[in-house]
Design a protein around this motif. Sequence first.
Motif, PDB file in Angstrom:
ATOM      1  N   LEU B 117       0.823  -1.211   0.000  1.00 26.90           N
ATOM      2  CA  LEU B 117       0.000   0.000   0.000  1.00 26.90           C
ATOM      3  C   LEU B 117       0.856   1.260   0.000  1.00 26.90           C
ATOM      4  N   PHE B 118       1.836   1.252   0.886  1.00 28.42           N
ATOM      5  CA  PHE B 118       2.710   2.434   0.950  1.00 28.42           C
ATOM      6  C   PHE B 118       4.025   2.065   1.625  1.00 28.42           C
ATOM      7  N   ALA B 119       5.028   2.937   1.445  1.00 25.51           N
ATOM      8  CA  ALA B 119       6.295   2.851   2.172  1.00 25.51           C
ATOM      9  C   ALA B 119       6.412   4.140   2.966  1.00 25.51           C
ATOM     10  N   SER B 120       6.837   4.024   4.221  1.00 25.16           N
ATOM     11  CA  SER B 120       6.887   5.232   5.047  1.00 25.16           C
ATOM     12  C   SER B 120       8.208   5.330   5.806  1.00 25.16           C
ATOM     13  N   ILE B 121       8.390   4.465   6.802  1.00 27.87           N
ATOM     14  CA  ILE B 121       9.592   4.533   7.639  1.00 27.87           C
ATOM     15  C   ILE B 121      10.814   4.189   6.783  1.00 27.87           C
ATOM     16  N   SER B 122      11.869   4.923   6.995  1.00 27.00           N
ATOM     17  CA  SER B 122      13.079   4.694   6.194  1.00 27.00           C
ATOM     18  C   SER B 122      14.301   5.042   7.020  1.00 27.00           C
ATOM     19  N   ALA B 123      15.448   4.708   6.515  1.00 25.86           N
ATOM     20  CA  ALA B 123      16.690   5.058   7.206  1.00 25.86           C
ATOM     21  C   ALA B 123      17.807   5.048   6.192  1.00 25.86           C
ATOM     22  N   SER B 124      18.883   5.710   6.530  1.00 29.14           N
ATOM     23  CA  SER B 124      20.069   5.625   5.702  1.00 29.14           C
ATOM     24  C   SER B 124      21.254   5.415   6.623  1.00 29.14           C
ATOM     25  N   ASN B 125      22.326   4.892   6.097  1.00 32.44           N
ATOM     26  CA  ASN B 125      23.463   4.558   6.951  1.00 32.44           C
ATOM     27  C   ASN B 125      24.563   5.596   6.851  1.00 32.44           C
ATOM     28  N   ALA B 126      25.326   5.696   7.914  1.00 31.78           N
ATOM     29  CA  ALA B 126      26.468   6.598   7.925  1.00 31.78           C
ATOM     30  C   ALA B 126      27.635   5.904   8.601  1.00 31.78           C
ATOM     31  N   LEU B 127      28.834   6.345   8.252  1.00 30.50           N
ATOM     32  CA  LEU B 127      30.047   5.777   8.830  1.00 30.50           C
ATOM     33  C   LEU B 127      30.474   6.662   9.994  1.00 30.50           C
ATOM     34  N   TYR B 128      30.692   6.040  11.148  1.00 29.71           N
ATOM     35  CA  TYR B 128      31.057   6.794  12.350  1.00 29.71           C
ATOM     36  C   TYR B 128      32.399   6.315  12.915  1.00 29.71           C
ATOM     37  N   VAL B 129      33.128   7.262  13.512  1.00 30.47           N
ATOM     38  CA  VAL B 129      34.282   6.903  14.354  1.00 30.47           C
ATOM     39  C   VAL B 129      34.057   7.580  15.713  1.00 30.47           C
ATOM     40  N   ARG B 130      34.904   7.229  16.682  1.00 35.42           N
ATOM     41  CA  ARG B 130      34.802   7.894  17.981  1.00 35.42           C
ATOM     42  C   ARG B 130      35.144   9.374  17.841  1.00 35.42           C
ATOM     43  N   ALA B 131      34.611  10.199  18.753  1.00 28.40           N
ATOM     44  CA  ALA B 131      34.841  11.640  18.673  1.00 28.40           C
ATOM     45  C   ALA B 131      36.328  11.972  18.819  1.00 28.40           C
ATOM     46  N   ASP B 132      37.088  11.110  19.521  1.00 27.97           N
ATOM     47  CA  ASP B 132      38.512  11.398  19.704  1.00 27.97           C
ATOM     48  C   ASP B 132      39.385  10.623  18.717  1.00 27.97           C
ATOM     49  N   SER B 133      38.769  10.108  17.673  1.00 31.57           N
ATOM     50  CA  SER B 133      39.521   9.322  16.696  1.00 31.57           C
ATOM     51  C   SER B 133      40.492  10.216  15.911  1.00 31.57           C
ATOM     52  N   LEU B 284       6.191  12.044  14.809  1.00 28.25           N
ATOM     53  CA  LEU B 284       7.114  10.899  14.918  1.00 28.25           C
ATOM     54  C   LEU B 284       8.337  11.261  15.754  1.00 28.25           C
ATOM     55  N   PRO B 285       8.945  10.265  16.430  1.00 27.66           N
ATOM     56  CA  PRO B 285      10.211  10.534  17.128  1.00 27.66           C
ATOM     57  C   PRO B 285      11.235  11.066  16.128  1.00 27.66           C
ATOM     58  N   LYS B 286      12.113  11.977  16.591  1.00 31.26           N
ATOM     59  CA  LYS B 286      13.022  12.606  15.636  1.00 31.26           C
ATOM     60  C   LYS B 286      14.058  11.624  15.082  1.00 31.26           C
ATOM     61  N   SER B 287      14.226  10.492  15.757  1.00 33.14           N
ATOM     62  CA  SER B 287      15.210   9.531  15.263  1.00 33.14           C
ATOM     63  C   SER B 287      14.656   8.663  14.135  1.00 33.14           C
ATOM     64  N   VAL B 288      13.406   8.918  13.728  1.00 37.69           N
ATOM     65  CA  VAL B 288      12.811   8.102  12.665  1.00 37.69           C
ATOM     66  C   VAL B 288      12.913   8.833  11.330  1.00 37.69           C
ATOM     67  N   GLY B 289      13.502   8.173  10.353  1.00 40.61           N
ATOM     68  CA  GLY B 289      13.540   8.714   8.997  1.00 40.61           C
ATOM     69  C   GLY B 289      12.257   8.339   8.274  1.00 40.61           C
ATOM     70  N   TYR B 290      11.818   9.184   7.347  1.00 41.65           N
ATOM     71  CA  TYR B 290      10.527   8.942   6.692  1.00 41.65           C
ATOM     72  C   TYR B 290      10.693   9.217   5.211  1.00 41.65           C
ATOM     73  N   HIS B 291      10.295   8.267   4.404  1.00 44.10           N
ATOM     74  CA  HIS B 291      10.378   8.445   2.958  1.00 44.10           C
ATOM     75  C   HIS B 291       9.056   7.942   2.404  1.00 44.10           C
ATOM     76  N   TRP B 292       8.190   8.862   2.000  1.00 41.22           N
ATOM     77  CA  TRP B 292       6.801   8.524   1.720  1.00 41.22           C
ATOM     78  C   TRP B 292       6.602   8.136   0.258  1.00 41.22           C
ATOM     79  N   VAL B 293       6.157   6.923   0.027  1.00 30.08           N
ATOM     80  CA  VAL B 293       5.773   6.476  -1.317  1.00 30.08           C
ATOM     81  C   VAL B 293       4.383   5.872  -1.173  1.00 30.08           C
ATOM     82  N   HIS B 294       3.420   6.379  -1.922  1.00 27.95           N
ATOM     83  CA  HIS B 294       2.033   5.973  -1.745  1.00 27.95           C
ATOM     84  C   HIS B 294       1.549   5.233  -2.990  1.00 27.95           C
TER      85      HIS B 294
END
Lengths: 498, 323
Positions: B117-133, B284-294
């Motif tokens: 019916l639809f796509a809503s919740i989404s996410a994308s990935n990112a590469l992280y290191v420690r702040a003191d890296s 929605l909680p701010k940590s939720v990504g949303y990509h709406w396809v209906h």
Amino acid sequence: MLANTDALLLALTQLSQPITILLLVLGIVIGLIIGILPGLGPPIAIALALPFTFYLEPVPSIILLLGIYSAAIYGGSISAIAVGIPGTGAAIATVQDGHKMFSAGRGGEALGFSLTGSIFGGLVSVICLAFIAPLLAEFAVRFGPRENLAISVFGLMVVVRVAGKSLSKGLLMGALGLFLTTWGLDELNGTERYTFGSYHLYEGLPLVPFLVGLFAMSEVFISAERAHHKIQFNQSSLRVKLPGWQTLVKMKDVLIRSSLIGTVIGIIPGEGAAVGAFFAYSEAKRRSKKPQDFGTGIAEGIVAPETANNATVGGALVPTLTLGVPGSPAAAVLLGALIIQGLSPGTQLFAEHPDLMYAIFVGLFAINILMIFIGLIAIRFAARLIMVPTAVIVPTVMLLSFVGVYSVSNSFFNVGVMLGAGILGYVVRKLGYSIAPLSIGFVLGPILENSLRQSLTLADGSVQEFFNTPIGLSIYAALALTILWAPVAGRFNRRRTK
Amino acid sequence: MKKIVRITAAALAALALSAGAALAEYPEKPITVVVSFAAGGNADIVQRLQAEAMSEQLGVPVNVINKPGGAHIPATMSVLEAPADGYTIFNWSPPSFMVVPLTRDVPYEPLKDFTPLFASISASNALYVRADSPYTTFEEFLEGAKAEKLTMGVNNLGAPPNLSAVQMANEFGLEFKTIALKTVPATMAGLIGGQVDVAVGQVASIYAYKDEVRPLIILDNNRRAFFEKDLPGVRTVGEAFEGKEAGVWVHGGLAVKAGTPQEIIDKLLAASEVLGTEEFQAKLPKSVGYHWVHGPEGVTALIQEGVDLYSPILDGLGLLHKK
């Protein structure tokens, strides 16, 4: 950290709202009932209440859920003592001494000990959480694969040694528990292990149905055999008795040690209340002057696990609130409740929402205090369960277990697992083996396998790298000490007496 | 004979009428949404908020039930075992509609057995290191990763963060010791605790660990709406390195069993329109990504994109299930 008086005042204002107080009491009552029912444990209790928090502010909703969490962990001990069936996994270690004492006509006393221990452990862990949470978070973050491996090996060895009567039988059962956790998909390469062609087994045997089957079903089968068995009791065994001040002072070592053990085990992600309770039980037994009395229905055998399992609540909240990594399955659902409220549990939560943090600390404290009174009412009824004939209890427990296990994931497969585990538990007990080490093997198995294989990847073939963990090495040293201490000391003493 | 014909005709007419009436009345009883995750996670939370909003539109309760376990297959099959009447709806997600069908022999085909019916919740990935890296930029990290084999933290092997890491390793010629730490937050905690040198988390992971970690790059080709909200100023692989591929496919939404009457599908589509609005997304909680396809066509194309993206990567890992 406790310097921010504005935030503290704000927290107290929020906590003193009538709706918050009402939810606090309601949470304890719901938690108690769900904890008592076999099959329904803290995670499912919190999950059931989760939708209601949509309509609440952050503080009342988290207070409701914390009340449920604390009371459900405590509630499990009531059925463990009164019926011999742990209401939750957390109360597995309480069955041995708790139910023995109950059957010996000292039910009111046994229930009083478990309530006192639970409150004490709960309070100590809240104090730890409130005052040294950032420090504890430091500790939690140090627990990587190699440290987890060490603590799991330690847990398995120590617990198996004390949980059963015979060492070799205990080891055998522990190994059987471990073996059963190897069922399911291999998480690293996707190989199917003992799935018997059924996708239901892809994630292995489900934990809750397995434990309910192992404990509740096997107990039901066994008591069904002796339906006419009558327990001797008199009026005094119905009277709930809280231990006096002197008794508490005498047990202060057990209380304090178990509280700390519970808190620490709670902090380590993956190790829940059941493991904490067993650790405390085995430590109390090991340190006791009369270890042979454990399992016969003594106070320490109830107080140690009950103190520790409620102490895991505060402990489990440490990584949940400071790292966003749940310290227990129940804390995982709690984490969801925080996210619904628009919060991001992680290293930022303390700095961004100090008032919420204070509300959690003070709220948990209040929950533990109130639990004394609500608990007293509950155990007054529980003590009378001894008058209910087995013919009524057995089918009731059976029915509740079916409903509980089905509702965890709305699956009949899980009901089948429960029955299978029940038959396994029955056979094992009939053959004179103990099911406690089996359950501990089953609980620790996945952590053991994961951490071992992660450690192997980290070490990349180097033995030195594998043991490159100061925390892990001290855990291994402690293990060596616990195993070798008794024989070495015995030898030394013998030589001296010669 | 005439009488029989007349009765039959009358019966048929009545049947047609009642069938029409039944359709016109949909929904006349509570609707169940099956979530294949345990209660409390992002997918579950968003689904509960969506169910509430749709319930207002449809005028009947929309109940969420959780059926975790069994690699998401039992939950998926439970929807296919129910009648195609719009009263049992499936909350699809990357494992149930993408990773598991691509890697295992499953008794269903997402696009054949379901109508999305639809796509809503989404996410994308990112590469992280420690702040003191020592690595302050992705370029510095590349040099470091070429000089020694770094330890890479991901949540689960075969899951989108792992696939992002593998794709990055392939594109830039790197090698890692990969540790699966079970969940994204546990992965980030492992990074902070020094268990791993570098980790793939979600773009939104930054909210929980702001001062402890440093994002190096977003593992995606194209910029999407929520990147600037979550990680302002951080480049995507597509922007920084022309010709390098970085794709991520994390979507979730609702689907009904194939064969559900078009009228019911239309009603559900109309009722779900509200989920694409700004007002709803603000809840929605701010940590939720949303990509709406209906609509079924758009979502089917979206799912096909995921299959095309992940099949070769999984094949490279030896995990692709060949039919």
